[in-house]
Design an enzyme around this catalytic site. Sequence first.
Site, PDB file in Angstrom:
ATOM      1  N   HIS A 173       1.222  -1.018   0.155  1.00  0.00           N
ATOM      2  CA  HIS A 173      -0.531  -0.053   0.589  1.00  0.00           C
ATOM      3  C   HIS A 173       0.887   1.508  -0.369  1.00  0.00           C
ATOM      4  CE1 HIS A 173      -4.025  -1.236   0.272  1.00  0.00           C
ATOM      5  NE2 HIS A 173      -3.583  -2.291   1.120  1.00  0.00           N
TER       6      HIS A 173
ATOM      7  N   HIS B 297       2.072   2.386  -3.077  1.00  0.00           N
ATOM      8  CA  HIS B 297       1.679   2.302  -4.410  1.00  0.00           C
ATOM      9  C   HIS B 297       1.162   4.064  -4.010  1.00  0.00           C
ATOM     10  CE1 HIS B 297      -2.309   2.784  -6.797  1.00  0.00           C
ATOM     11  NE2 HIS B 297      -2.600   2.787  -5.840  1.00  0.00           N
ATOM     12  N   GLU B 298       0.458   4.660  -2.477  1.00  0.00           N
ATOM     13  CA  GLU B 298       0.866   5.639  -1.871  1.00  0.00           C
ATOM     14  C   GLU B 298       1.724   6.677  -2.035  1.00  0.00           C
ATOM     15  OE1 GLU B 298      -2.539   6.644  -0.586  1.00  0.00           O
ATOM     16  OE2 GLU B 298      -2.973   5.056  -0.998  1.00  0.00           O
ATOM     17  N   THR B 299       2.608   6.083  -2.282  1.00  0.00           N
ATOM     18  CA  THR B 299       3.840   7.115  -2.606  1.00  0.00           C
ATOM     19  C   THR B 299       4.452   7.403  -3.415  1.00  0.00           C
ATOM     20  OG1 THR B 299       5.462   5.923  -1.658  1.00  0.00           O
ATOM     21  CG2 THR B 299       4.127   7.171   0.054  1.00  0.00           C
TER      22      THR B 299
END
Length: 277
Positions: free
Chosen positions: A136, A139-141
């Site tokens: 996660h 993906h987020e950063t």
Amino acid sequence: MPVALSMKKHLLTLILIGIIAGAFPRYGIEAQSICGCRPDECCNPWSYCGTTDEYCGDGCQWGPCYQSPELNDVSVSDVVTLEFFDGIISQADASCAGKNFYSRAAFLEALGSYNQFGRIGSTNDSMREIAAFFGHVTHETGHFCYLEEIDGPSKNYCDDRFEEYPCNLNKSYHGRGPLQLSWNLNYGASGNNIGFDGLNFPETVINDPVISFKTALWYWMNYAHPYMDLGFGVTIASMKGGHECFDENPEAVQKRVEYYTEYCKQLGVDPGDDLTC
Ligand SMILES: *[C@@H]1O[C@H](CO)[C@@H](O)[C@H](O)[C@H]1NC(C)=O
Ligand SMILES: *[C@@H]1O[C@H](CO)[C@@H](O)[C@H](O)[C@H]1NC(C)=O
């Protein structure tokens, strides 16, 4: 273990119905709200809330349970090696702000405050949780490239319904940090828990790398950790709700699953079932 299994199915149904019906806000669901319990109540195996022995004693799922769960002997720092961490951040471009901010050392220091992260269940369960968290985060950063949401300040993410976390109208609660903490609710609640003024100084999340990782671990422990054994897909649902699941953004879901399965492979564990949502 028929009771545990039916409890899991029951929970999954509740989560999915809650998301479909819009019962949970789109910025993640609060773990407590699955059972509908207040933060000071315990949730028993049948998802009822209360404060007495039958709720907080044996089988208590969450809330202030009498017994904290038994920890396994996995050393998260031995799993999240420098090689593992660098394998992610090295894929971010040299010009990325995150390159000089996120570090394994900051992650490990933050981890010291979250001793249940990656320590519940079997060794394989631990590996899956670590892979899921970093999947996660990747993906987020964008592989630790971004500190904050690219067009973040254009939306201030203030929701007046959370009266106990009043917005400072000069501040914006857009996504910041490894899991892109957002909304006044999460800045206020994580700040209270970690010990910083999230409502008046939300930018702390991109100024202090240890606090930054602490907000990500806080978010994870509240929104994803309780659902790890339901499969990776439920962690997407519980963190992103209607934003990505149910065909809202299949490409994003696919990316998360790809990173997760890649890290499972690196850590030598089967990713399990129910990967998407
Ligand atoms: C917001 O900014 C204005 C102008 O700089 C200032 O007068 C006001 O006190 C600020 N409000 C808060 C809550 O900090
Ligand atoms: C842990 O996962 C590995 C790889 O999938 C598997 O070979 C092993 O049997 C699993 N261990 C247990 C105790 O389930």
